[in-house]
Design an enzyme around this catalytic site. Structure first.
Site, PDB file in Angstrom:
ATOM      1  N   ALA A 116      41.881  29.517 -29.939  1.00  0.00           N
ATOM      2  CA  ALA A 116      40.532  29.982 -29.614  1.00  0.00           C
ATOM      3  C   ALA A 116      40.566  30.800 -28.333  1.00  0.00           C
ATOM      4  O   ALA A 116      41.639  31.107 -27.802  1.00  0.00           O
ATOM      5  CB  ALA A 116      39.596  28.780 -29.466  1.00  0.00           C
ATOM      6  N   ASN A 117      39.416  31.199 -27.841  1.00  0.00           N
ATOM      7  CA  ASN A 117      39.322  31.901 -26.555  1.00  0.00           C
ATOM      8  C   ASN A 117      38.047  31.458 -25.849  1.00  0.00           C
ATOM      9  O   ASN A 117      37.267  30.686 -26.406  1.00  0.00           O
ATOM     10  CB  ASN A 117      39.378  33.421 -26.765  1.00  0.00           C
ATOM     11  CG  ASN A 117      38.224  33.935 -27.597  1.00  0.00           C
ATOM     12  OD1 ASN A 117      37.073  33.884 -27.166  1.00  0.00           O
ATOM     13  ND2 ASN A 117      38.523  34.403 -28.806  1.00  0.00           N
ATOM     14  N   ARG A 118      37.848  31.945 -24.643  1.00  0.00           N
ATOM     15  CA  ARG A 118      36.776  31.414 -23.790  1.00  0.00           C
ATOM     16  C   ARG A 118      35.430  32.121 -23.957  1.00  0.00           C
ATOM     17  O   ARG A 118      34.527  31.896 -23.161  1.00  0.00           O
ATOM     18  CB  ARG A 118      37.182  31.503 -22.319  1.00  0.00           C
ATOM     19  CG  ARG A 118      38.356  30.622 -21.967  1.00  0.00           C
ATOM     20  CD  ARG A 118      38.597  30.632 -20.470  1.00  0.00           C
ATOM     21  NE  ARG A 118      39.877  30.030 -20.148  1.00  0.00           N
ATOM     22  CZ  ARG A 118      40.095  28.714 -20.114  1.00  0.00           C
ATOM     23  NH1 ARG A 118      39.114  27.866 -20.363  1.00  0.00           N
ATOM     24  NH2 ARG A 118      41.301  28.254 -19.825  1.00  0.00           N
TER      25      ARG A 118
ATOM     26  N   ALA B 216      34.257  37.974 -29.667  1.00  0.00           N
ATOM     27  CA  ALA B 216      35.629  38.003 -29.164  1.00  0.00           C
ATOM     28  C   ALA B 216      36.516  37.469 -30.288  1.00  0.00           C
ATOM     29  O   ALA B 216      36.854  36.287 -30.322  1.00  0.00           O
ATOM     30  CB  ALA B 216      35.761  37.164 -27.903  1.00  0.00           C
TER      31      ALA B 216
END
Ligand code: C5P
Length: 224
Positions: free
Chosen positions: A29-31, A95
């Protein structure tokens, strides 16, 4: 009317991060918080657009008056976006994970019996580039975001050309700006090859969304 300049128009917005499965319990995942994309969807809906928001997993509540499709992976996001077409405008603020595991393991990957584990990654589809491809279903206006840490405008211009989208909202995510996950954003709007990039002041993400939605309404209004 003046209150609902986007009445009768359809809008698609992507938001949030993606979760790319590794095995039944793990993901990449990402932030990303989904704040900016959710705010854009809410702003377009407030101007009267029939708005679909396709979002990855986020803590943001579903915006009022918006049709929300919840997805996890980039591939699910692409499928949900294609299902929402045709639209008058698509805004890609998600994102999207660039990479996913080459294979999703059917069972939890065990630690026992190995000291190291090399995870093979393959590229995900580029949703913005796909939506920007010429074709009968191409939205008349496709807007991308470009998160840059340096040479913001130059990199965003190159990205606009590479992706084939119409507008790029370039935002400065250099460390110290607090953009990623924060409530504010400092952006440049690039609307064409020859157009002078517009430097917007540092604004709340909700205000960036409102300004962008107003610009979209102006642009679609001119075309009709
Ligand atoms: O290439 P980069 O990730 O910097 O491009 C950012 C823009 O492209 C954003 O608008 C993002 O939503 C979109 N994007 C996408 N699908 C991807 C990667 C990026 O829609 N796989």
């Amino acid at each position: 009317g003046a209150d609902a300049p986007l009445a009768g128009r359809r809008a698609l917005v992507t938001s949030g991060p993606t979760h790319e499965p590794i095995d039944p319990v793990r993901y990449i995942a990402n932030r990303a918080s989904g704040r900016q994309g959710h705010a854009v969807a809410a702003a377009l809906a407030r101007l009267g657009a029939d708005t679909t928001l396709v979002t990855g997993p986020t803590a943001e509540p579903d915006p009022a008056g918006v049709t929300v499709r919840h997805v996890e992976s980039a591939r699910e996001m692409l499928t949900a976006c294609e299902a929402a077409l045709p639209v008058d405008v698509a805004v890609c603020a998600a994102a999207v994970g660039d990479w996913r595991a080459a294979e999703e393991a059917a069972h939890k990957c065990k630690r026992e019996g190995r000291d190291a584990w090399a995870l093979e990654l393959v590229q995900n589809p580029d949703i913005l580039a796909r939506l920007s491809q010429p074709g009968a279903n191409r939205p008349p206006l496709v807007v991308g975001f470009a998160a840059e840490t340096d040479a913001v405008v130059a990199n965003a211009r190159a990205k606009r050309a590479r992706k084939g989208c119409d507008w790029i909202v370039a935002n400065d995510v250099a460390p110290g700006t607090g953009t990623f996950g924060g409530a504010h954003n400092t952006v440049h709007l690039i609307t064409g090859d020859d157009a002078e990039p517009e430097a917007w002041p540092r604004l709340a993400k909700t205000d960036v969304a409102e300004r962008l939605a107003a610009r979209i309404a102006d642009s679609l209004g001119e075309g009709s």
